[in-house]
Design an enzyme around this catalytic site. Structure first.
Site, PDB file in Angstrom:
ATOM      1  N   ARG A  32      12.139 -22.771  -7.293  1.00  0.00           N
ATOM      2  CA  ARG A  32      13.137 -22.525  -6.251  1.00  0.00           C
ATOM      3  C   ARG A  32      13.173 -21.048  -5.873  1.00  0.00           C
ATOM      4  NH1 ARG A  32      18.296 -26.025  -8.590  1.00  0.00           N
ATOM      5  NH2 ARG A  32      17.433 -28.110  -8.191  1.00  0.00           N
TER       6      ARG A  32
ATOM      7  N   GLU B 121       0.822  -1.203   0.000  1.00  0.00           N
ATOM      8  CA  GLU B 121       0.000   0.000   0.000  1.00  0.00           C
ATOM      9  C   GLU B 121       0.859   1.258   0.000  1.00  0.00           C
ATOM     10  OE1 GLU B 121      -2.261  -2.941   2.744  1.00  0.00           O
ATOM     11  OE2 GLU B 121      -0.232  -2.670   1.944  1.00  0.00           O
TER      12      GLU B 121
ATOM     13  N   LEU C 191      11.792 -39.750   0.978  1.00  0.00           N
ATOM     14  CA  LEU C 191      11.619 -38.500   1.712  1.00  0.00           C
ATOM     15  C   LEU C 191      10.237 -37.912   1.442  1.00  0.00           C
ATOM     16  CD1 LEU C 191      12.887 -36.353   3.543  1.00  0.00           C
ATOM     17  CD2 LEU C 191      13.788 -35.242   1.496  1.00  0.00           C
TER      18      LEU C 191
ATOM     19  N   ALA D 211      13.603 -42.783 -12.566  1.00  0.00           N
ATOM     20  CA  ALA D 211      14.908 -43.192 -13.092  1.00  0.00           C
ATOM     21  C   ALA D 211      14.739 -44.545 -13.770  1.00  0.00           C
ATOM     22  CB  ALA D 211      15.949 -43.287 -11.969  1.00  0.00           C
ATOM     23  N   ALA D 212      15.723 -44.899 -14.571  1.00  0.00           N
ATOM     24  CA  ALA D 212      15.685 -46.200 -15.230  1.00  0.00           C
ATOM     25  C   ALA D 212      16.120 -47.295 -14.261  1.00  0.00           C
ATOM     26  CB  ALA D 212      16.593 -46.183 -16.459  1.00  0.00           C
TER      27      ALA D 212
ATOM     28  N   TRP E 278      18.397 -37.093 -18.833  1.00  0.00           N
ATOM     29  CA  TRP E 278      17.401 -36.246 -18.197  1.00  0.00           C
ATOM     30  C   TRP E 278      16.022 -36.804 -18.523  1.00  0.00           C
ATOM     31  CZ3 TRP E 278      18.978 -32.873 -14.733  1.00  0.00           C
ATOM     32  CH2 TRP E 278      20.238 -32.316 -14.834  1.00  0.00           C
TER      33      TRP E 278
END
Length: 363
Positions: free
Chosen positions: A187, A56, A295, A165-166, A173
């Site tokens: 972030r 303000e 996590l 992931a493989a 990526w």
């Protein structure tokens, strides 16, 4: 009854408020638009940093004498207390503002009451205009005030079949360059970024913001109960502050000069509620969870995930780690149900944002 012009002005205020994401904690993000007596925009402002002028004040300064007899559109009820800055309700009164539209009532017991002060001075006050949009933009601060813990966003990237992931562990990526750039925006909008040692061992992430002009670097938080982090980890460089969370009896002699937070262990793990309470005490209001599946699962099990942002890549793996494990969900009836609030393309990927349909837990 709000007019189209009122709605447009408040929506602009919501957009202005977003410019403060990541740099105002422990204060809220707030935007303000001031129009003159004829309804023309005379001034705009947003809360830019904790301890600095509120939205303000910036908008009134830009408007000058044109504010007299005009209207202020504010995303949060004008504050009614003197802290590091004066009360915004009084500033609006002294500027001669005739009407105030605010989106969300202030839940902070110290600052609330601005609407009543304005009304007592003869200012016409209306609350609730675009409340849902303003709430979403200020979710971190509102969650922290209401629940006494940081607002938690869990971010992950996965293939369409849910693999992060493989089978051989390779993951770079999964998501596109556009998605990875978007993560830096997340972030930059957060006060802290959290990862566990499993993620650090697998990827050695940096966790700092890159490519976002003017960004305030978030606090990088590493959850490392047994203090296994090596001094050469990228997360320990000087690009951004880092806090390493360890068990209260962990040997940290190999981490001299590192900012440490010691917490008791429960069955070998740090309690999510205790961790969030400690981060809240350090001023963290918005936390981005970038850790792995275990996590994330502990946060889901604790009822401490307020928003999920998933980057889904148009690829299939068929094997490999899943995005989420050990969340304490054993039956479909106990599934954490989500409302999808946004689904957009980031390069070839799909970014889905969702929030739990049930109320989050206090800690």
């Amino acid at each position: 009854m709000a007019t189209t012009a009122d709605t447009d002005a408040m929506r602009r205020a919501v957009a202005l408020a977003a410019r403060g994401l990541g740099s105002t904690s422990p204060n809220p993000v707030v935007g303000c638009v001031v129009t003159d007596a004829a309804g023309r925009v005379a001034g705009e402002g947003w809360h830019q940093r904790a301890g600095g002028p509120h939205a303000e004040v910036h908008a009134l300064a830009a408007a000058g004498e044109a504010a007299r007899g005009g209207t202020a559109y504010v995303t949060l009820e004008p504050c009614n207390h003197t802290g590091r800055t004066g009360p915004c309700a009084q500033a609006l009164i002294e500027a001669g503002i005739a009407r105030v539209h605010y989106a969300v009532a202030d839940p902070n017991a110290e600052a609330t009451g601005g609407a009543a002060t304005l009304r007592a001075a003869g200012v016409e006050v209306t609350g609730g205009l675009l409340a849902a949009e303003a709430e979403a933009g200020n979710a971190a601060w509102l969650t922290a005030v209401r629940l006494g813990r940081p607002h938690v966003t869990w971010k992950y990237a996965a293939t369409l079949d849910g693999r992060t992931a493989a089978a051989d562990g390779s993951s770079r990526w999964i998501s596109s360059a556009a998605s990875r750039a978007d993560v830096h925006r997340l972030r930059a909008e957060s006060d802290a970024v959290l990862a566990g040692t499993g993620t650090l061992r697998a990827d050695d992430p940096h966790l700092a913001v890159r490519g976002v002009e003017g960004a305030t670097q978030p606090l990088r938080v590493v959850l490392d109960a047994r203090a296994t982090l090596t001094p050469g980890a990228r997360v320990l460089d000087d690009a951004a502050p880092t806090l390493v969370v360890v068990g209260e009896h962990a040997d940290t002699a190999h981490l001299p000069g590192t900012d440490l937070l010691r917490l008791p262990l429960h069955e070998g793990r740090v309690d999510v509620g205790e961790l969030l309470a400690a981060l809240y005490a350090r001023g963290v209001r918005g936390l981005l969870l970038e850790g792995g599946a275990t996590l994330a699962g502990s946060f889901v099990a604790a009822g401490a995930v307020d928003r999920v942002v998933g980057y889904l890549a148009p690829a299939l793996l068929g094997a490999g780690p899943a995005a989420l494990t050990d969340a304490g969900i054993t039956n479909i009836a106990r599934a954490l149900r989500l409302d999808i609030t946004e689904a957009v393309r980031t390069g070839p990927d799909l970014r889905i944002t969702a929030v739990p349909t049930t109320a989050p837990k206090e800690h």
